[in-house]
Scaffold this motif. Structure first.
Motif, short mmCIF file in Angstrom:
data_model
loop_
_atom_site.label_atom_id
_atom_site.label_comp_id
_atom_site.label_asym_id
_atom_site.label_seq_id
_atom_site.Cartn_x
_atom_site.Cartn_y
_atom_site.Cartn_z
N ARG A 293 0.85 -1.21 0.00
CA ARG A 293 0.00 0.00 0.00
C ARG A 293 0.88 1.26 0.00
N ARG A 294 1.42 1.57 -1.16
CA ARG A 294 2.35 2.70 -1.26
C ARG A 294 1.68 4.05 -1.02
N PHE A 295 0.40 4.16 -1.33
CA PHE A 295 -0.30 5.44 -1.24
C PHE A 295 -1.22 5.50 -0.02
N LYS A 296 -0.70 5.03 1.12
CA LYS A 296 -1.49 5.07 2.34
C LYS A 296 -1.80 6.51 2.73
N PRO A 297 -2.87 6.74 3.50
CA PRO A 297 -3.22 8.11 3.89
C PRO A 297 -2.08 8.79 4.64
N ALA A 298 -1.88 10.05 4.34
CA ALA A 298 -0.86 10.84 5.03
C ALA A 298 -1.48 11.50 6.25
N GLY A 299 -1.66 10.75 7.32
CA GLY A 299 -2.26 11.30 8.52
C GLY A 299 -3.77 11.14 8.50
N ALA A 300 -4.40 11.58 9.57
CA ALA A 300 -5.84 11.39 9.74
C ALA A 300 -6.64 12.09 8.65
N ALA A 301 -6.12 13.22 8.13
CA ALA A 301 -6.86 13.98 7.14
C ALA A 301 -6.54 13.56 5.71
N GLY A 302 -5.61 12.60 5.55
CA GLY A 302 -5.22 12.20 4.21
C GLY A 302 -6.28 11.36 3.53
N GLU A 303 -6.26 11.38 2.21
CA GLU A 303 -7.24 10.59 1.45
C GLU A 303 -6.87 9.12 1.50
N ASP A 304 -7.87 8.29 1.80
CA ASP A 304 -7.66 6.85 1.87
C ASP A 304 -7.99 6.26 0.51
#
Length: 319
Positions: A293-304
C-alpha cells in the motif's frame, strides 16, 4: 556463523512445519535450470493472482493510481505480468540465499561499476539507492559480487523465516542490520562500506517523513536519505536490477552519484528520488512491488485510496 544466530533445531515445533515445507520447495526450485525457473515463476504468480485476493486488489488499485492513462484492459494485463514477476521473485530470493557465486555471475551483466569503485577509492563509502522491485534480494546479491556491501532489512515476524533470511543475506553482505539501526548505517558508511538502501515504501509520519508526490499522488515518503548522506559524508549512487526478457538473465545498472545531494531541503531531495524511481519503474512496471500500500493516507486527514484493503483485522478476544 554469526554470534546472533539461532540454531535451526530450535525451529522443529509443528508450528514451523509449513515454513520448512515452503523453504524446501523454494530450495528445489533454485536447483532448476533458469528457463525452467521462469516457467515455474509464471505458474506461481498466476496461482497467486487467483487466490491472493487482497494483494491483487491492492496492486490493481496502485496501478490505477500510478497509470491513469492506461485503459482497464492494459492495467489487467500489467497486473497479470506483475504477479508473474512476483512468482519469479520467490525463486530469485532463494537464489540469493542458496545459489553459487559462479551461477550468479553467469546470470548477470553489470554496467556502471566504476561509480561504486570511485566511491570506495575516495574512502567515504556510498549509499546504494534502489527501490522495492521484485528483483530486490537478487539485486543485492548481484551487487555483493562486485563490491563489499552492507544491507539494511526489515525483520520478519516469523522467527524461522527471519533466521533463514538473515543467514542468506549475511552470506554475501559484510553485515546485515535492521532498517531502524541508524547508528549501524552511519558506522558502515564511515568505515567505507557500500550500504544497500531502499527508502521508497510508504513511511509513517515522523521526523524523517513528508508527504511527497509519487506518480503524481501525494504519499508519505521517507526523507532520511538526506540525513544519512550528510551524516555519513557519503555519495548516493542509484542502482537498479532488471530482469531481462526470456532467458536473458539480469542486468545490474549502477548510475552516477546524485549531483548536489543532499540539498538544503530534505523534502525536495525525497521528491527528486521519487522522480528517479518513477523513471526506472516505467521502464519495467511489472517488476515494481505494487502489492504494497504505497499510497497510504498521510495522517488522519489524508485521502484513503484503499478503503478496507490491507487494513489489519482486529483479533478476536479469547474466551
Amino acid at each position: 556463523m554469526s554470534s546472533t544466530s539461532t540454531p535451526l533445531y530450535r525451529f522443529l515445533a509443528p508450528r514451523y512445519w509449513p515454513v520448512w515445507l515452503a523453504l524446501g520447495a523454494v530450495r528445489l526450485l533454485v536447483a532448476l535450470p533458469y528457463g525452467a525457473q521462469r516457467i515455474a515463476g509464471r505458474i506461481i504468480g498466476r496461482t497467486a493472482l487467483v487466490f491472493a485476493r487482497q494483494r491483487r486488489a491492492i496492486a490493481a488499485r496502485n496501478l490505477e493510481l500510478a497509470f491513469p492513462e492506461l485503459d482497464a484492459a492494459a492495467r489487467r494485463e500489467l497486473l497479470r505480468r506483475h504477479f508473474e514477476s512476483l512468482g519469479m521473485s520467490i525463486i530469485e530470493t532463494g537464489m540469493c540465499w542458496w545459489a553459487s557465486d559462479a551461477r550468479i555471475s553467469r546470470l548477470v551483466e553489470v554496467s556502471g561499476l566504476e561509480h561504486a569503485e570511485a566511491a570506495l577509492a575516495a574512502g567515504h563509502g556510498a549509499i546504494m539507492l534502489t527501490g522495492h522491485f521484485t528483483t530486490l534480494d537478487l539485486g543485492g546479491r548481484f551487487l555483493t559480487r562486485v563490491a563489499p556491501v552492507s544491507a539494511m532489512y526489515r525483520p520478519h515476524r516469523n522467527p524461522l523465516f527471519e533466521e533463514i533470511m538473515r543467514r542468506g543475506r549475511e552470506r554475501s553482505a559484510r553485515q546485515a542490520f535492521v532498517k531502524t539501526d541508524v547508528r549501524a548505517m552511519i558506522r558502515a558508511l564511515r568505515t567505507n562500506h557500500l550500504v544497500w538502501y531502499a527508502p521508497d515504501q510508504a513511511h509513517k509520519r515522523g521526523k524523517y517523513s513528508a508527504v511527497v508526490p509519487f506518480f503524481g499522488v501525494p504519499a508519505p515518503t521517507n526523507t532520511a536519505t538526506s540525513a544519512f548522506a550528510r551524516l555519513g559524508q557519503a555519495p548516493v549512487i542509484p542502482f537498479f536490477p532488471v530482469r531481462l526478457p526470456g532467458r536473458g538473465g539480469y542486468r545490474l545498472e549502477i548510475l552516477p552519484p546524485l549531483k548536489d545531494f543532499p540539498g538544503s531541503d530534505p523534502d525536495a531531495d525525497a521528491l527528486r528520488i521519487n522522480h528517479l524511481l518513477e523513471e526506472r519503474i516505467r521502464l519495467c512496471p511489472e517488476q515494481y512491488l505494487w502489492v504494497h500500500r504505497r499510497f497510504k493516507p498521510a495522517g488522519a486527514a489524508g485521502e484513503d485510496h484503499y478503503g478496507p484493503l490491507g487494513r489489519k483485522r482486529k483479533r478476536r478476544a479469547s474466551a
